[in-house]
Design an enzyme around this catalytic site. Structure first.
Site, PDB file in Angstrom:
ATOM      1  N   ASP A  16      -7.089  -2.890  -0.677  1.00  0.00           N
ATOM      2  CA  ASP A  16      -6.540  -3.857   0.123  1.00  0.00           C
ATOM      3  C   ASP A  16      -5.365  -4.533  -1.036  1.00  0.00           C
ATOM      4  O   ASP A  16      -5.758  -4.510  -2.681  1.00  0.00           O
ATOM      5  CB  ASP A  16      -7.971  -4.836   0.199  1.00  0.00           C
ATOM      6  N   ARG A  29       6.365  -3.651   3.311  1.00  0.00           N
ATOM      7  CA  ARG A  29       5.165  -3.767   3.392  1.00  0.00           C
ATOM      8  C   ARG A  29       4.356  -2.201   2.559  1.00  0.00           C
ATOM      9  O   ARG A  29       3.642  -1.298   1.883  1.00  0.00           O
ATOM     10  CB  ARG A  29       4.695  -3.911   4.263  1.00  0.00           C
ATOM     11  N   HIS A  33       2.200   0.833   0.129  1.00  0.00           N
ATOM     12  CA  HIS A  33       1.006   1.754   0.531  1.00  0.00           C
ATOM     13  C   HIS A  33       1.952   2.538  -0.190  1.00  0.00           C
ATOM     14  O   HIS A  33       1.101   3.453  -0.742  1.00  0.00           O
ATOM     15  CB  HIS A  33       1.383   1.962   2.150  1.00  0.00           C
ATOM     16  N   LEU A 127     -16.340  16.454  -7.204  1.00  0.00           N
ATOM     17  CA  LEU A 127     -16.614  14.785  -7.438  1.00  0.00           C
ATOM     18  C   LEU A 127     -16.725  15.580  -5.246  1.00  0.00           C
ATOM     19  O   LEU A 127     -15.594  15.949  -5.220  1.00  0.00           O
ATOM     20  CB  LEU A 127     -14.949  14.769  -7.538  1.00  0.00           C
TER      21      LEU A 127
END
Ligand code: IPE
Ligand code: IPE
Ligand code: MG
Length: 254
Positions: A16, A29, A33, A127
């Site tokens: 976040d 924004r 990201h 993983l």
């Protein structure tokens, strides 16, 4: 079900703070990201060396559909680009990618990248990398419950709970450590069942600034914690065992 010692940690991350990171710089924004993708690369590379066997990253929540369509589209194309560009690298790292969440509402292009990345990395053993896209934990639990009830035999709540635990465990297992960046202290519908005994680490660091050192610090913090699972503190366990022994002896005393 708790993860077994030696099998590696399951770390979940609520990534976040991308929007605020960008806003502070006067950028749109989506720039946040984009910068967030680099942070994903950093943690994926470092995770296996820190004893992390499974990592679940929250990339897009089902509630994120509430965002402006342009932002939603940008996030999806960034995820698709990540999966395409990183495919080979993920194979080298030994990562097996899996997307969790609903697939029926995703753009076709993203779906194709997900499927190609999943099959290309299917052999990864170091993983298990789970990326949550259009994910809602409540929805996942409800869907698992509906499947079990549909199969029949779930006549008691104990049977349903056991069934749910088995389904959700097979899907990803309990979370050992849950990290949320960006300063908020909430779960936002992420892995609610699986985080029943997760250790929570909240950091004010915005996701695009999160790096290997922050991941390592969170794991160190996790190792310092005393996980009790409803029992007594490890330091008291010996005392507790002695007390139990004594009370047993007292009961046996005629
Ligand atoms: C998290 O960053 C990424 C997604 C939810 C896709 P945000 O976009 O929520 O960033 P903030 O919380 O607005 O700063
Ligand atoms: C949670 O972050 C979802 C992801 C990180 C993908 P949000 O930014 O959407 O959560 P809220 O709205 O602050 O709870
Ligand atoms: Mg946010």
């Amino acid at each position: 079900m708790q993860s077994e010692a030696g099998e590696g940690l399951h770390v979940a991350i609520i990534m976040d703070g991308n929007g605020r990171w960008a806003a502070r710089r006067g950028w749109p924004r989506v720039a946040g990201h984009r910068a967030g993708v680099a942070a994903v690369r950093r943690v994926v590379e470092r995770a296996p060396e820190l004893g992390i066997a499974r990592m679940t990253l929250y990339a897009f929540s089902s509630d994120n559909w509430r965002r402006p369509a342009l932002e939603v589209r940008s996030i999806f194309s960034l995820i698709a680009a990540y999966l395409r560009i990183e495919r080979e690298r993920l194979k080298e790292v030994g990562a097996r990618l899996e997307a969790i969440g609903r697939r029926d509402r995703l753009p076709r292009l993203l779906l194709r990248e997900i499927e190609q990345c999943e099959s290309a990395t299917a052999g990864g053993r170091r993983l298990h990398l789970r990326v949550a896209v259009d994910y809602s934990s409540r929805e996942a639990i409800a869907r698992a419950a509906a499947e079990l009830v549909g199969e029949g035999g779930m006549h008691s709540h104990e049977a349903l709970e056991r069934g749910l635990a088995a389904v959700l465990h097979a899907a990803g297992g309990d979370v050992d450590l849950l990290i949320r960046t960006g300063g908020e202290k909430r779960l936002s519908d992420f892995l609610l069942w699986e985080s029943a005994y997760a250790e929570l680490v909240f950091t004010d660091r915005m996701w695009p600034d999160f790096d290997e050192t922050d991941l390592e610090a969170a794991v160190v913090e996790f190792r310092r914690r005393d996980r009790r699972f409803g029992g007594v503190p490890a330091a008291n366990a010996e005392t507790a065992a002695m007390a139990a022994e004594l009370s047993g002896a007292a009961l046996r005393t005629p």
